[in-house]
Design a protein around this motif. Structure first.
Motif, PDB file in Angstrom:
ATOM      1  N   HIS A  12       0.825  -1.208   0.000  1.00  0.00           N
ATOM      2  CA  HIS A  12       0.000   0.000   0.000  1.00  0.00           C
ATOM      3  C   HIS A  12       0.861   1.261   0.000  1.00  0.00           C
ATOM      4  CE1 HIS A  12      -3.219   2.767   0.951  1.00  0.00           C
ATOM      5  NE2 HIS A  12      -2.597   3.141   2.058  1.00  0.00           N
ATOM      6  N   ARG A  15       2.343   1.887  -3.399  1.00  0.00           N
ATOM      7  CA  ARG A  15       1.354   2.398  -4.348  1.00  0.00           C
ATOM      8  C   ARG A  15       1.086   3.885  -4.092  1.00  0.00           C
ATOM      9  NH1 ARG A  15      -1.501  -2.188  -2.578  1.00  0.00           N
ATOM     10  NH2 ARG A  15      -3.361  -0.937  -2.028  1.00  0.00           N
ATOM     11  N   ALA A  42       0.506  -5.774  -4.238  1.00  0.00           N
ATOM     12  CA  ALA A  42      -0.632  -6.178  -3.398  1.00  0.00           C
ATOM     13  C   ALA A  42      -0.108  -6.825  -2.116  1.00  0.00           C
ATOM     14  CB  ALA A  42      -1.545  -7.141  -4.152  1.00  0.00           C
ATOM     15  N   THR A  48      -3.618  -7.634  -7.225  1.00  0.00           N
ATOM     16  CA  THR A  48      -5.073  -7.720  -7.183  1.00  0.00           C
ATOM     17  C   THR A  48      -5.595  -6.714  -8.199  1.00  0.00           C
ATOM     18  OG1 THR A  48      -5.234  -6.026  -5.471  1.00  0.00           O
ATOM     19  CG2 THR A  48      -5.102  -8.319  -4.734  1.00  0.00           C
ATOM     20  N   LYS A  50      -7.406  -4.226  -7.544  1.00  0.00           N
ATOM     21  CA  LYS A  50      -7.242  -2.909  -6.926  1.00  0.00           C
ATOM     22  C   LYS A  50      -5.809  -2.411  -7.052  1.00  0.00           C
ATOM     23  CE  LYS A  50      -8.055  -0.505  -2.507  1.00  0.00           C
ATOM     24  NZ  LYS A  50      -6.688  -0.030  -2.205  1.00  0.00           N
ATOM     25  N   SER A  51      -4.833  -3.256  -6.776  1.00  0.00           N
ATOM     26  CA  SER A  51      -3.442  -2.796  -6.816  1.00  0.00           C
ATOM     27  C   SER A  51      -3.029  -2.425  -8.231  1.00  0.00           C
ATOM     28  CB  SER A  51      -2.499  -3.847  -6.228  1.00  0.00           C
ATOM     29  OG  SER A  51      -2.311  -4.951  -7.094  1.00  0.00           O
ATOM     30  N   LYS A  72      -1.156 -13.842  -5.857  1.00  0.00           N
ATOM     31  CA  LYS A  72      -2.569 -13.575  -5.606  1.00  0.00           C
ATOM     32  C   LYS A  72      -3.360 -14.184  -6.764  1.00  0.00           C
ATOM     33  CE  LYS A  72      -2.147 -10.746  -1.977  1.00  0.00           C
ATOM     34  NZ  LYS A  72      -0.726 -11.038  -1.677  1.00  0.00           N
TER      35      LYS A  72
END
Length: 265
Positions: A12, A15, A42, A48, A50-51, A72
Motif C-alpha cells: 500500500h 502504491r 498487493a 489484485t 485494486k493494486s 494472488k
C-alpha cells in the motif's frame, strides 16, 4: 522521448508513493511513457485488481512483474485481458498472460519484454535463449525495445546486458529492491542499470517489517512476513531516447526518500 522505469512497488505504501511522485516527475521532467514493476504491489506479493488499477491511476502505462506474479490468485481473472500487464516470458508451457507487449506512442511502437533470471530463482526456461526468440518477433513490430530482467544476482543481469548491448534500446534489472549505482550507456548504445531499486517503505528490510526479518534470521524459524508502514522511497531511472535513431542518449537515476513529514529528499 523520455521513458521512466520505476522499481518494484511494494504494498500500500509503495502504491501511495507511486501515485504521489509519478505525476510530479512526469510533469516536471517531460516523461512520455512510464513502465513500473508491480509484482509486489498487493500486500507485498502479487497483484489484485485494486493494486493494478492504482498503478494505472498513478500514471503507469506498462506494468511488468516477476516471480511473485501468481501469488494472488485474483491475477488469473484479468491477466489475459490486460494488454500492458506482462509476466516473465520464460515460464515454461502455456502460462497465462504474455511476456511482452507493444505500446504505441505517437509514431513509435515501444516494445517491452519481461524475463526472470534462474540463479536463486524458480527454474524457468533459459532467459538467454528466450530473449533471442523474443527479439526475432519484436524486431518485426517495434521501433524501440526494452527489457525488465527480474533476477537475483548482479552477475546474471550484467551478463544479459552485455548480450543485448546495441540490440535493444534499454535494459533494467529488478527484484533485489536496492538501487545500484551503475546506470550507464553501454558501449554499443544500450541504456542499462543492474537494479532499479524499490518504491515502498524504506524503514524495512526490502519492504518487509524489520522485526519479522530479524526473527527469521536470528531463529531460523518461519514467520509470516508483513509489509512495513511509514515513509517511502521512490526509485526509478529516466532514459532519454533520440527520436531519429531510437537509441538511448542518457540514463539518469531517480532516488527520492521521504522522512516522517512526507517531504522527499
Amino acid at each position: 522521448m523520455k521513458i521512466m522505469f520505476v522499481g518494484d512497488v511494494v504494498g500500500h505504501n509503495g502504491r501511495k508513493a507511486f501515485q504521489k511522485y509519478t505525476p510530479k516527475l512526469r510533469a516536471e521532467r517531460g516523461i512520455d511513457v512510464v513502465v513500473v514493476n508491480g509484482e509486489n504491489s498487493a500486500a507485498g506479493k502479487g497483484f489484485t485488481r485494486k493494486s493494478l488499477d492504482e498503478l494505472y491511476q498513478g500514471g503507469a502505462d506498462i506494468v511488468t512483474s516477476g516471480n511473485h506474479v501468481w501469488d494472488k490468485k485474483d491475477v488469473l481473472e484479468f491477466i489475459d485481458q490486460e494488454p500492458f500487464l506482462i509476466r516473465p516470458a520464460n515460464y515454461p508451457g502455456e502460462a497465462p498472460g504474455k511476456g511482452w507487449c507493444v505500446y504505441p506512442f505517437k509514431a513509435k511502437n515501444i516494445g517491452v519484454m519481461n524475463l526472470s533470471g534462474r540463479a536463486f530463482m524458480p527454474p524457468l526456461d533459459d532467459p538467454f535463449q528466450k530473449v533471442e526468440e523474443l527479439l526475432r518477433e519484436m524486431e518485426k513490430e517495434c521501433d524501440l525495445i526494452f527489457l525488465d530482467f527480474h533476477a537475483e544476482t548482479t552477475s546474471e543481469k550484467i551478463a544479459m546486458g552485455w548480450q543485448l548491448d546495441g540490440r535493444i534500446t534499454g535494459m533494467v534489472g529488478t527484484h533485489t529492491h536496492v538501487q545500484t549505482a551503475d546506470a550507464c550507456i553501454l558501449p554499443q548504445g544500450t541504456a542499462y542499470i543492474t537494479d532499479l531499486g524499490m518504491t515502498g517503505p524504506w524503514k524495512s528490510v526490502l519492504g518487509v517489517q524489520t522485526d519479522k526479518i530479524l526473527y527469521r534470521m536470528q531463529t531460523c524459524r518461519p514467520v509470516r512476513f508483513e509489509t512495513a508502514e511509514g515513509p517511502s522511497v521512490y526509485s526509478a531511472v529516466i532514459m532519454t531516447i533520440d527520436d531519429a535513431t531510437n537509441r538511448a542518449t542518457d540514463i539518469e537515476r531517480i532516488y527520492l526518500r521521504e522522512e516522517e513529514d512526507g517531504i522527499g529528499l
